[in-house]
Design an enzyme around this catalytic site. Structure first.
Site, PDB file in Angstrom:
ATOM      1  N   GLY A  16      38.075  24.653  39.295  1.00  0.00           N
ATOM      2  CA  GLY A  16      39.302  25.357  39.663  1.00  0.00           C
ATOM      3  C   GLY A  16      39.420  26.691  38.952  1.00  0.00           C
ATOM      4  O   GLY A  16      40.513  27.130  38.608  1.00  0.00           O
ATOM      5  N   THR A  18      38.303  30.964  39.220  1.00  0.00           N
ATOM      6  CA  THR A  18      38.470  31.915  40.323  1.00  0.00           C
ATOM      7  C   THR A  18      37.497  31.604  41.452  1.00  0.00           C
ATOM      8  O   THR A  18      37.844  31.697  42.634  1.00  0.00           O
ATOM      9  CB  THR A  18      38.242  33.359  39.826  1.00  0.00           C
ATOM     10  OG1 THR A  18      38.874  33.501  38.559  1.00  0.00           O
ATOM     11  CG2 THR A  18      38.823  34.376  40.775  1.00  0.00           C
ATOM     12  N   ALA A  19      36.264  31.230  41.093  1.00  0.00           N
ATOM     13  CA  ALA A  19      35.260  30.962  42.123  1.00  0.00           C
ATOM     14  C   ALA A  19      35.676  29.767  42.986  1.00  0.00           C
ATOM     15  O   ALA A  19      35.574  29.807  44.215  1.00  0.00           O
ATOM     16  CB  ALA A  19      33.897  30.713  41.477  1.00  0.00           C
ATOM     17  N   GLU A  51      38.025  40.506  34.621  1.00  0.00           N
ATOM     18  CA  GLU A  51      39.280  41.179  34.936  1.00  0.00           C
ATOM     19  C   GLU A  51      39.095  42.410  35.795  1.00  0.00           C
ATOM     20  O   GLU A  51      40.050  43.106  36.073  1.00  0.00           O
ATOM     21  CB  GLU A  51      39.974  41.570  33.625  1.00  0.00           C
ATOM     22  CG  GLU A  51      40.261  40.371  32.751  1.00  0.00           C
ATOM     23  CD  GLU A  51      41.033  40.723  31.487  1.00  0.00           C
ATOM     24  OE1 GLU A  51      40.790  41.801  30.939  1.00  0.00           O
ATOM     25  OE2 GLU A  51      41.875  39.912  31.078  1.00  0.00           O
ATOM     26  N   LYS A  80      41.693  50.207  40.627  1.00  0.00           N
ATOM     27  CA  LYS A  80      40.465  50.620  39.944  1.00  0.00           C
ATOM     28  C   LYS A  80      39.704  51.595  40.836  1.00  0.00           C
ATOM     29  O   LYS A  80      39.325  51.244  41.960  1.00  0.00           O
ATOM     30  CB  LYS A  80      39.611  49.380  39.641  1.00  0.00           C
ATOM     31  CG  LYS A  80      38.256  49.687  39.028  1.00  0.00           C
ATOM     32  CD  LYS A  80      37.517  48.403  38.666  1.00  0.00           C
ATOM     33  CE  LYS A  80      36.090  48.690  38.242  1.00  0.00           C
ATOM     34  NZ  LYS A  80      35.342  47.455  37.980  1.00  0.00           N
ATOM     35  N   VAL A 187      35.198  15.192  36.491  1.00  0.00           N
ATOM     36  CA  VAL A 187      34.065  14.550  37.168  1.00  0.00           C
ATOM     37  C   VAL A 187      33.119  14.053  36.085  1.00  0.00           C
ATOM     38  O   VAL A 187      32.632  14.838  35.268  1.00  0.00           O
ATOM     39  CB  VAL A 187      33.347  15.545  38.113  1.00  0.00           C
ATOM     40  CG1 VAL A 187      32.037  14.964  38.631  1.00  0.00           C
ATOM     41  CG2 VAL A 187      34.265  15.933  39.264  1.00  0.00           C
ATOM     42  N   THR A 348      30.535  42.666  38.780  1.00  0.00           N
ATOM     43  CA  THR A 348      30.030  42.267  40.095  1.00  0.00           C
ATOM     44  C   THR A 348      30.095  40.767  40.360  1.00  0.00           C
ATOM     45  O   THR A 348      29.726  40.321  41.450  1.00  0.00           O
ATOM     46  CB  THR A 348      28.550  42.693  40.229  1.00  0.00           C
ATOM     47  OG1 THR A 348      27.876  42.320  39.015  1.00  0.00           O
ATOM     48  CG2 THR A 348      28.416  44.173  40.459  1.00  0.00           C
TER      49      THR A 348
END
Ligand SMILES: Cc1cc2nc3c(=O)[nH]c(=O)nc-3n(C[C@H](O)[C@H](O)[C@H](O)COP(=O)(O)OP(=O)(O)OC[C@H]3O[C@@H](n4cnc5c(N)ncnc54)[C@H](O)[C@@H]3O)c2cc1C
Length: 500
Positions: A16, A18-19, A51, A80, A187, A348
């Protein structure tokens, strides 16, 4: 996954961060009938850094239908325009430069920059520092907000800075409104069937979560891909030496103008970021543990920030730099830090995560996840990682500091990919860098313009003493007039955010 995909696959996302929430949002949006579950262990928590973005995050929010005024204030976000690199070169006139995001108006100035850079590297005395040529650089210098007003008919590319925890919260809230199920449990094990596919995630207490697609977004732990399925990790340690970071936030001064760019400043054994949020400035020092201890890194960062005598708590992180050999193995897709990480110099990571998810959704739908699509997908994602890595490696390789072993080792590093060697050769022999980037099919990762800006930004030109007058100098005053006029269309950064 060799059979036709179900119309409404059950997608189980482990993680859980950001990805994980980004994946949940994109799967729920692409396959509205899919059953999407996110399982995460709150006691493990998320990495919570990260960030800065590229302009691709704007496309994510647009795709999800989340307006800037709905998410930016909630995530303390700022605009940005690009990244300023300070102190990577000691060459007079080139001790700093700006890598701007692209804008449509660049069409009118990029040709002049290209011609100037070519003239200078072939021995002519012209102004080829990239900072004078691009609109986003001017916006950054003037602390203007990059969204183009209706009166300005050119698209301006921009990304964001944000609080990583809060942006995750925005994505989670969106996913939950789309019916994504959230399971806050650890898990414990992953059941793998005899074909090498994931059968179920086994939660603490023994409950089993089954599904058609398992997304490993478990961070550096990579519980499913590298853990249960044993997908090989390909390290980038031979050409990217930084493997640790220490972070120290500072309060934002209400009196100072609000930056609309990231600053990446070279320090003794790596570089420090400064990322402006509306609530604070995020700071961190990315460094190589072979050259600097965590204590010494923290002291150096404190000293650089003027925090030596304060009790602001520093956070130390280890970075696993490299990529998994196959992002998609059997019925598992690895994303985010579980998939790999190329240190944050060009911010990136979320870009690569988003691309991986979107390309997977396409590849899976194309042909029932048949092996040929999987192989092509894996090859494409691996190449994308390496394309981005090469651009980051070039920053280090072209540094002109030489004041510590770290910088000398980077400047002498010959573990370069064939692509990077070819681009460098093109630059240093006066050939067309753009043609080389295109010929090698690398423009999707970094544009030819970005490559030229990088080389020129570090001042990789013949010695000034050898330069001769240029036969046809570029009209720099005309460029100043054009960009100065463009600038008048854009408002103050802080004021624009106050209106979102
Ligand atoms: C120093 C640094 C700077 C960075 N800067 C940038 C940047 O500027 N821009 C950018 O795009 N990216 C940046 N990144 C990368 C960025 O932080 C990550 O890509 C992003 O936060 C996504 O992380 P993640 O979701 O993959 O992993 P995490 O945030 O680590 O989340 C992992 C999740 O998995 C869960 N989990 C793990 N194991 C289990 C288990 N057994 N059971 C249940 N749940 C489990 C955790 O609870 C958590 O929810 C940076 C990274 C670092 C280290």
């Amino acid at each position: 996954m060799d059979a036709a995909p179900p119309l409404s696959p059950a997608v189980v996302v482990l993680g859980g961060g950001t990805a994980g929430w980004m994946a949940a949002c994109l799967f729920a949006q692409a396959w509205p009938r899919a059953r999407v579950t996110v399982v995460e262990a709150p006691e493990i928590g998320i990495v919570g850094v990260g960030e800065g973005s590229t302009p691709q995050l704007r496309a994510l929010f647009a795709r999800l239908g989340i307006a800037e005024d709905a998410w930016m204030p909630a995530a303390d976000a700022t605009y940005k325009t690009g990244i300023r690199f300070d102190g990577w070169s000691t060459r007079g006139g080139y001790t700093g430069y700006f890598h701007p995001f692209a804008s449509a108006i660049d069409l009118h100035t990029a040709g002049a920059f290209h011609a100037s850079a070519l003239a200078r590297r072939t021995g002519h005395a012209v102004d080829a520092h990239p900072d004078r040529f691009f609109l986003n650089t001017r916006l950054a210098e003037a602390h203007r907000a990059p969204p183009a007003p209706a009166s300005f008919p050119f698209e301006v590319g921009y990304g964001y800075h944000f609080d990583a925890h809060k942006v995750g919260g925005v994505l989670r809230a969106h996913a939950l409104t789309r019916g994504v199920v959230h399971v806050a449990r650890r898990v414990d094990t992953v059941d793998v069937d005899c074909d090498g596919a994931v059968a179920a995630l086994v939660l603490a207490g023994g409950e089993r979560l089954t599904g058609d697609i398992f997304v490993d977004a478990s961070g550096f732990r990579s519980v499913i891909a590298q853990g249960a399925l044993g997908v090989r990790f390909v390290p980038f340690a031979s050409n990217l030496f930084c493997d640790r970071a220490v972070t120290l936030p500072t309060p934002r001064s209400a009196d100072a103008p609000l930056d609309a760019h990231t600053i990446a400043t070279a320090l003794s054994n790596g570089w420090a970021w400064a990322i402006p949020l509306t609530s604070r400035t995020g700071n961190g020092y990315v460094y190589a543990s072979d050259h600097l201890s965590p204590d010494a890194a923290e002291t150096e960062l404190r000293s650089y920030l003027g925090l030596l005598d304060t009790d602001v708590v520093a956070r130390h992180l280890t970075m696993k730099v490299g990529r998994v050999e196959h992002a998609w193995r059997a019925n598992c897709l690895a994303i985010g830090l579980a998939q790999g990480f190329i240190e944050p110099l060009e911010a990136t990571a979320l870009h690569l995560t988003q691309t991986t998810i979107q390309r997977f959704i396409q590849a899976y739908a194309d042909d029932a996840g048949g092996p040929q699509h999987r192989d092509a997908f894996n090859a494409e994602i691996a190449r994308r990682f390496e394309g981005v890595r090469d651009y980051i490696v070039a920053h280090y390789r072209l540094n002109q500091r030489g004041d510590t072993d770290f910088w000398r080792a980077n400047a002498a590093n010959d573990h370069l990919s064939d692509d990077l060697k070819a681009i460098m050769t093109a630059w240093f022999t006066g050939r067309d860098v753009a043609a080389e980037v295109m010929r090698r099919d690398l423009a999707d990762y970094y544009s030819p313009l970005s490559w030229e800006i990088l080389f020129a930004g570090y001042g990789t030109f013949p010695d000034d003493a050898r330069l001769t007058p240029a036969p046809s100098p570029v009209d720099m005053a005309g460029i100043d007039r054009l960009l100065g006029g463009c600038l008048l269309n854009f408002g103050d950064h802080a004021a624009a955010l106050a209106r979102t």
